[in-house]
Structures are given as C-alpha cells and as structure tokens.
Scaffold this motif. Structure first.
Motif, PDB file in Angstrom:
ATOM      1  N   ASP A  41     -23.633 -59.678  10.776  1.00 47.00           N
ATOM      2  CA  ASP A  41     -22.680 -58.975   9.912  1.00 47.00           C
ATOM      3  C   ASP A  41     -23.258 -57.641   9.434  1.00 47.00           C
ATOM      4  OD1 ASP A  41     -20.874 -61.009  10.201  1.00 47.00           O
ATOM      5  OD2 ASP A  41     -21.333 -61.980   8.263  1.00 47.00           O
ATOM      6  N   GLY A  42     -24.530 -57.663   9.039  1.00 47.12           N
ATOM      7  CA  GLY A  42     -25.169 -56.431   8.579  1.00 47.12           C
ATOM      8  C   GLY A  42     -25.252 -55.386   9.668  1.00 47.12           C
ATOM      9  N   MET A  43     -25.584 -55.824  10.890  1.00 47.09           N
ATOM     10  CA  MET A  43     -25.677 -54.879  12.002  1.00 47.09           C
ATOM     11  C   MET A  43     -24.315 -54.297  12.368  1.00 47.09           C
ATOM     12  SD  MET A  43     -28.517 -56.459  14.571  1.00 47.09           S
ATOM     13  CE  MET A  43     -30.246 -56.435  14.122  1.00 47.09           C
ATOM     14  N   GLU A  44     -23.278 -55.122  12.297  1.00 46.71           N
ATOM     15  CA  GLU A  44     -21.943 -54.615  12.609  1.00 46.71           C
ATOM     16  C   GLU A  44     -21.488 -53.591  11.568  1.00 46.71           C
ATOM     17  OE1 GLU A  44     -19.397 -58.000  13.155  1.00 46.71           O
ATOM     18  OE2 GLU A  44     -19.997 -58.231  15.262  1.00 46.71           O
ATOM     19  N   ARG A  45     -21.863 -53.804  10.296  1.00 51.47           N
ATOM     20  CA  ARG A  45     -21.544 -52.803   9.282  1.00 51.47           C
ATOM     21  C   ARG A  45     -22.316 -51.507   9.533  1.00 51.47           C
ATOM     22  NH1 ARG A  45     -21.737 -57.350   5.850  1.00 51.47           N
ATOM     23  NH2 ARG A  45     -23.869 -56.836   5.241  1.00 51.47           N
ATOM     24  N   THR A  46     -23.582 -51.671   9.921  1.00 53.77           N
ATOM     25  CA  THR A  46     -24.395 -50.491  10.241  1.00 53.77           C
ATOM     26  C   THR A  46     -23.793 -49.731  11.420  1.00 53.77           C
ATOM     27  OG1 THR A  46     -26.415 -51.553   9.445  1.00 53.77           O
ATOM     28  CG2 THR A  46     -26.695 -49.710  10.936  1.00 53.77           C
ATOM     29  N   SER A  47     -23.315 -50.469  12.420  1.00 52.99           N
ATOM     30  CA  SER A  47     -22.686 -49.829  13.586  1.00 52.99           C
ATOM     31  C   SER A  47     -21.479 -49.011  13.173  1.00 52.99           C
ATOM     32  CB  SER A  47     -22.279 -50.891  14.615  1.00 52.99           C
ATOM     33  OG  SER A  47     -23.413 -51.484  15.198  1.00 52.99           O
ATOM     34  N   GLN A  48     -20.659 -49.568  12.291  1.00 56.59           N
ATOM     35  CA  GLN A  48     -19.471 -48.836  11.861  1.00 56.59           C
ATOM     36  C   GLN A  48     -19.848 -47.563  11.089  1.00 56.59           C
ATOM     37  OE1 GLN A  48     -16.300 -49.678  12.878  1.00 56.59           O
ATOM     38  NE2 GLN A  48     -16.017 -47.580  12.137  1.00 56.59           N
ATOM     39  N   ASN A  49     -20.895 -47.663  10.272  1.00 55.00           N
ATOM     40  CA  ASN A  49     -21.373 -46.476   9.560  1.00 55.00           C
ATOM     41  C   ASN A  49     -21.873 -45.419  10.530  1.00 55.00           C
ATOM     42  OD1 ASN A  49     -20.795 -47.615   7.065  1.00 55.00           O
ATOM     43  ND2 ASN A  49     -22.862 -48.465   6.811  1.00 55.00           N
ATOM     44  N   PHE A  50     -22.608 -45.877  11.567  1.00 56.18           N
ATOM     45  CA  PHE A  50     -23.079 -44.964  12.607  1.00 56.18           C
ATOM     46  C   PHE A  50     -21.888 -44.257  13.271  1.00 56.18           C
ATOM     47  CE2 PHE A  50     -27.515 -46.697  13.395  1.00 56.18           C
ATOM     48  CZ  PHE A  50     -28.132 -45.459  13.321  1.00 56.18           C
ATOM     49  N   ILE A  51     -20.885 -45.037  13.644  1.00 59.25           N
ATOM     50  CA  ILE A  51     -19.729 -44.471  14.356  1.00 59.25           C
ATOM     51  C   ILE A  51     -19.037 -43.417  13.494  1.00 59.25           C
ATOM     52  CG2 ILE A  51     -17.429 -45.009  15.270  1.00 59.25           C
ATOM     53  CD1 ILE A  51     -18.584 -47.742  16.136  1.00 59.25           C
ATOM     54  N   ASN A  52     -18.839 -43.722  12.214  1.00 57.49           N
ATOM     55  CA  ASN A  52     -18.190 -42.763  11.314  1.00 57.49           C
ATOM     56  C   ASN A  52     -19.006 -41.478  11.198  1.00 57.49           C
ATOM     57  OD1 ASN A  52     -16.162 -44.640  10.854  1.00 57.49           O
ATOM     58  ND2 ASN A  52     -17.075 -45.401   8.946  1.00 57.49           N
ATOM     59  N   LYS A  53     -20.316 -41.647  11.018  1.00 62.96           N
ATOM     60  CA  LYS A  53     -21.197 -40.483  10.876  1.00 62.96           C
ATOM     61  C   LYS A  53     -21.219 -39.646  12.155  1.00 62.96           C
ATOM     62  CE  LYS A  53     -26.112 -39.337  10.297  1.00 62.96           C
ATOM     63  NZ  LYS A  53     -26.324 -38.866  11.660  1.00 62.96           N
ATOM     64  N   ASN A  54     -21.370 -40.310  13.301  1.00 64.25           N
ATOM     65  CA  ASN A  54     -21.473 -39.586  14.567  1.00 64.25           C
ATOM     66  C   ASN A  54     -20.165 -38.872  14.904  1.00 64.25           C
ATOM     67  OD1 ASN A  54     -24.052 -40.572  14.668  1.00 64.25           O
ATOM     68  ND2 ASN A  54     -23.636 -42.132  16.222  1.00 64.25           N
ATOM     69  N   ASN A 210     -26.546 -51.141  17.894  1.00 65.83           N
ATOM     70  CA  ASN A 210     -27.211 -50.269  16.914  1.00 65.83           C
ATOM     71  C   ASN A 210     -28.146 -49.270  17.599  1.00 65.83           C
ATOM     72  OD1 ASN A 210     -27.795 -51.774  13.651  1.00 65.83           O
ATOM     73  ND2 ASN A 210     -25.913 -51.538  14.811  1.00 65.83           N
ATOM     74  N   GLU A 211     -28.900 -49.746  18.581  1.00 64.70           N
ATOM     75  CA  GLU A 211     -29.825 -48.854  19.292  1.00 64.70           C
ATOM     76  C   GLU A 211     -29.080 -47.738  19.997  1.00 64.70           C
ATOM     77  OE1 GLU A 211     -33.421 -49.786  21.222  1.00 64.70           O
ATOM     78  OE2 GLU A 211     -33.243 -51.926  20.801  1.00 64.70           O
ATOM     79  N   VAL A 212     -27.969 -48.084  20.627  1.00 68.44           N
ATOM     80  CA  VAL A 212     -27.159 -47.084  21.325  1.00 68.44           C
ATOM     81  C   VAL A 212     -26.658 -46.034  20.336  1.00 68.44           C
ATOM     82  CG1 VAL A 212     -24.946 -46.743  22.492  1.00 68.44           C
ATOM     83  CG2 VAL A 212     -26.470 -48.585  23.244  1.00 68.44           C
ATOM     84  N   LEU A 213     -26.137 -46.473  19.211  1.00 65.75           N
ATOM     85  CA  LEU A 213     -25.603 -45.540  18.228  1.00 65.75           C
ATOM     86  C   LEU A 213     -26.702 -44.689  17.592  1.00 65.75           C
ATOM     87  CD1 LEU A 213     -23.039 -47.962  16.543  1.00 65.75           C
ATOM     88  CD2 LEU A 213     -22.485 -45.955  17.939  1.00 65.75           C
ATOM     89  N   ASN A 214     -27.893 -45.235  17.458  1.00 66.18           N
ATOM     90  CA  ASN A 214     -29.011 -44.466  16.918  1.00 66.18           C
ATOM     91  C   ASN A 214     -29.414 -43.344  17.870  1.00 66.18           C
ATOM     92  OD1 ASN A 214     -31.157 -44.306  14.734  1.00 66.18           O
ATOM     93  ND2 ASN A 214     -32.422 -44.433  16.558  1.00 66.18           N
ATOM     94  N   ILE A 215     -29.430 -43.647  19.168  1.00 61.46           N
ATOM     95  CA  ILE A 215     -29.719 -42.611  20.159  1.00 61.46           C
ATOM     96  C   ILE A 215     -28.662 -41.516  20.089  1.00 61.46           C
ATOM     97  CG2 ILE A 215     -29.778 -42.125  22.645  1.00 61.46           C
ATOM     98  CD1 ILE A 215     -31.134 -44.853  23.024  1.00 61.46           C
TER      99      ILE A 215
END
Length: 537
Positions: A41-54, A210-215
């Motif tokens: 759940d935490g990682m999926e929230r982080t992914s959504q934050n990444f997507i919004n930011k990117n 998460n790794e993909v979105l971080n890259i």
C-alpha cells in the motif's frame, strides 16, 4: 540507479528491494503477510506521488521552453521529456497488469476487494506463472530494456552521461548474495518467484514500479536543469571550504563558506589573474599562487585592500565563453614582534635569546635574519634567535621571510652589570660583615662573585662569575702584618694569612679582577675595584 551518488529515496528503494528479496523464501505467518500488504500500500501511494510529480515536471519543461521563446537548443528537450513519460507509463502499466493478473489468478482478494490471507500464502501459483509460463523472463527483459531506452532518449539531448543500472538482476549481481552459496547462482526468476508467497510478489512488483518511476524522475530533473541555460559536463565534484582567514585568534569567530565545487577534466579551461596565466590542474581547478608585495599605504588597522581580476575561458555549447571573476583581499602590514626577557636592551657578549614573530604572515612565516654588530644563532623553531652583541653601540636585526624583507629592529647594547662580592664560609654561609669573626671561622673562607639578580635570572647561561685577581692583607692597628695574592676566590690561602692573627686585627680583601664564563664556556676577565674588610675577634 544512476552512476552518481544515490539520494536518500534511492537508497530507501534499494534497501526495500533487498528486504523483500530476503523475505521471499521464508515460510511467513499471517502477520508477516499483512506487513507485505502494508508495504505494498505504501509503495502504491509512493508510485502515485511519483506519477503526479513527473507529469507536472513534463508540463513545466514544455511551459518554460515556450516562455523562453522556444529556443532551438531547448525544443528537443520537450519531446524528450514526453518520450520519457510515455516509456515510463508503458512499463508501469505492463507491471500493473501483471500484478492484477496475479491477484485474479490467485484469488488474493475477495468480492469486497480485501486481501485474503490464505491465498496470499500461495507459493505454487507464483512459480507457475513467472517460471513455468515464462512471465518472469519476460518481465526481466522488459524491466532491463527500460533504463537502456531512457539513456538513448537522454543522449539525444546531450545528457548521455546519465546512465542507469539494470533493474531486474540475477542473484550473482546482488551484493547481498555474494557469500550465499545456495542463492548466488539463482536466476532473477527463481530468486524472486519460486516458492514465493503471492503477498510478497505483489509488493515486489510494486517496488519495481517505484524503481521505474524514480529513474523517470531523475531523468526529467536532469532535462529540466538544462532548460534556459548551458550544459556543462562536470565530472569532478569536490567539497570545499572558503574561509575569511585561515589564521584565527582564540576567542574570535571562525567564518567560512562550505560548498560543492564542480569542474570538468575534459573542458581544458584557460585561466588568468591580473593578466597572468594560472596553472590548471588535471581536475580543471586553477591554482593561484604569488608573493604579495608590500602596499604603499595602509589604513588605521594596518590593512590595504586589493582586488584580483581574473577570467576563465572554457567551451560552453561548442563556443568559447569568457567568465569574469573578481576577488577582494587585504594586504596586512607586517609587524615584527619580539619576545624576550631582555627585549629593551641586549647584554654585550652574552647569549640574548629572542623570539621574533610576524603574526600577519601566519603559517607562511619562514624567517631569515641578518645581524650587524654581533653574531647570531638560529633556534630549532621559526623565529627563535640567539643574538651575541658586540661590546658596545647598537645591534641591528634585519628580518626577512620567503626571500622578502619584512623590516628591521634595533637594540642598544647594555654592558654586563658588575657582580657583588660575597665572603662565605666553607659550608657556603655568607658572613655578616657587621660582626667580628672568629679566626677559626675564617680558615675555609671563600670570596664569591654573585651576578646582579636580574642578570642572573635572564641570562643564566652567562652569569657565572669568579674572583681571579687581587690580594688580601692582615692589618693590626692599620699596619700590614701579612699579604697574600688572590688568583682564585674559591681557594684562598687563609691559613697562611692568619698564622699570626689575633683579636682586634682586620682582614682586608682588595679585589681587582673578576672573570665571567659565558654560554660557550669562554673566560672573559674584567676589572673590578672593590675592598671588603672583615674584623677578627
């Protein structure tokens, strides 16, 4: 991750991957499975934050380029950022589809959408889907193609130096398993999916997202940072401190700027300062070094302001650019400070020990001395100097440092003060000359020459005196009865003098010469006219 030093977020993602990988092979309880659900759940929230930011970063790049007039050098960066977003969405959606398929096939969720612990424990279906059916090998290929594609996009806009490691790794490529003989030869698929519970694999796939979105985030930031500016390839980064002064008095503040300095080993910049060429080291940093000449005028603080004016010429965007730089500094008037017990005057023919300092020069002080009307001996530490003046006049001490003359100091030469004559018994006790002395107490008498107290304290190595000339007489009613010559005050022929002595006589010492032994052991005689009478009882 990129070849540069990892950010805290990157380290967190990498650590989570290792934790997940290490737990996959464990027989897990319901509580641990629930922790996997929480992690997911935490990682999926982080992914959504990444997507919004990117997504906002891509929009910001397009907006900034348009506002700056769609410069020819920047327009391709808009397309590059959009391509990065598209490639990322593609691999993210691919992983999301695999995750959803795993949930459906394993019945990991009930009709209400809640996870079912019993089904999250299933370890057979993960091996079947990802190993037997080849989905794991396919995922590995797709994951590792992604950073390669991102690097190609970045290279198209001059950012080819930014590279990323493979995402899906075999055990041999993961440091955690270097010493694990059972695991180190496992492939990506077997390491992650064989006998791995469904709950852990779901969290693992979210971690890959998460790794993909971080890259993507790191890549878009790199593109954004070049918009509206030049791109300078800096491959050397150092931490630097620029202090207001590297000499600080105790009780005062040390003030400095701490910063990151970057340079390029391939830029080959040309640097000058005040029209003079500056040596550039292999890292691309210029080294300024010169001897500061004295100023013509100093302010009330003893300082004179100067300004260095320099230029750095380097290639930027294929063109040579001139980057001007100015730096203010202050020339301190050198003040010679002399420390000594006898700083006002120096004693003739004695070893006067001095400490000569120039505080303004700090650690660069490397003194040389030129002494006139005397001799000198340098000490073991900078500034230590022993001066042996001539017999009279003045001593001139010239002070230089690093070949540059600092100044001179002059001192009057002071004669050595005459010693005081002190008659003493054989045991060293001084006689009371106001009292008559018994003949027996005078048999082992010595005539000592004691240095003046200040001279004895400050010039201990030069303050050894002895009586070496004169005579002693035995008087009776002021008529000489016996006379003996003195050559050594420590060994007087008193027995011979006192053979016929009786009460009421007077022993008179007439001293004409004393000899001083200096710090080198040399004997220096000097005239001394002094009479010492002693009454006999």
């Amino acid at each position: 991750m990129a070849g540069a030093k990892e950010t805290p977020r990157q380290r967190m993602i990498g650590m989570m991957y290792l934790v997940l990988t290490a737990l996959l092979a464990l027989q897990v309880s319901n509580k641990i499975l629930q922790k996997f659900v929480l992690i997911n759940d935490g990682m999926e929230r982080t992914s959504q934050n990444f997507i919004n930011k990117n997504t906002k970063t891509v929009e910001s790049i397009a907006y900034t380029v348009e506002q700056q007039g769609n410069k020819e050098v920047d327009v391709p960066k808009v397309a590059a950022s959009e391509d990065i977003r598209e490639a990322t969405s593609e691999i993210f959606d691919y992983l999301e589809a695999i995750k959803e398929d795993l949930i459906v096939q394993s019945n990991a969720k009930n009709d209400e959408g809640n996870f079912v612990n019993a089904n999250l424990k299933n370890t057979e279906i993960t091996g079947n889907i990802f190993v037997n059916n080849g989905k794991g090998a396919e995922m590995k290929t797709r994951l590792n193609e992604y950073p390669v594609k991102i690097t190609e996009i970045l290279s198209s806009v001059g950012l080819g130096d930014l590279k990323f490691d493979a995402i899906a790794k075999d055990a041999k490529d993961i440091e955690l398993f270097n010493n694990d003989r059972e695991a180190q030869n496992l492939s990506f698929e077997k390491l992650n999916f064989v006998k791995s519970p469904v709950g852990a694999v779901i969290a693992l796939i979210s971690q890959y997202q998460n790794e993909v979105l971080n890259i993507e985030s790191e890549s878009l930031t790199a593109v954004q940072n070049t918009i509206g500016s030049f791109f300078f390839k800096a491959d050397v980064t150092e931490a630097r401190i620029a202090a207001s002064s590297n000499v600080v008095a105790a009780g005062t503040k040390f003030e400095a700027d701490m910063f990151i300095a970057s340079s390029s080993t391939s830029a080959a910049p040309t640097m000058t300062i005040d029209g003079r060429s500056v040596t550039v080291d292999p890292k691309g940093f210029g080294k300024i070094e010169f001897t500061v000449t004295p100023a013509g005028q100093y302010d009330e603080r003893g300082l004179a302001k100067r300004t260095l004016k320099g230029e750095i010429i380097t290639s930027i965007g294929g063109e040579d650019k001139v980057l001007p730089v100015e730096y203010d500094y202050f020339v301190a008037q050198p003040v010679i400070k002399v420390s000594s017990e006898v700083v006002q005057q120096l004693y003739a023919d004695c070893a006067n020990e001095l400490l000569i300092e120039v505080p303004a020069l700090g650690n660069t002080y490397s003194p040389e001395f030129a002494v006139s009307n005397g001799q000198s001996i340098k000490g073991s530490k900078p500034g230590q100097l022993t001066v042996i003046p001539g017999a009279s006049g003045k001593v001139n001490i010239g002070v230089s440092s690093g070949g540059n003359k600092i100044g001179t100091v002059d001192y009057d030469i002071k004669p050595v003060p005459a010693p005081t004559l002190v008659p003493a018994t054989s045991n060293g006790s001084e006689l009371d000359l106001s009292q008559a002395q018994a003949i027996s107490s005078l048999m082992g008498l010595k005539m000592l020459a004691k240095a003046e107290p200040t001279f004895a304290r400050t010039m201990a190595k030069d303050a050894a005196f002895e009586v070496t000339g004169g005579e002693m007489r035995l008087l009776r009613n002021e008529v000489p009865r016996q006379t003996v010559q003195i050559t050594n005050g420590n060994s007087l022929a008193m027995r011979s003098l006192l053979e016929s002595a009786r009460a009421g006589d007077v022993v008179v010492f007439e001293i004409r010469q004393v000899t001083r032994t200096n710090f080198r052991g040399n004997k220096i005689p000097s005239e001394l006219r002094q009479v010492v009478p002693i009454r006999v009882k």
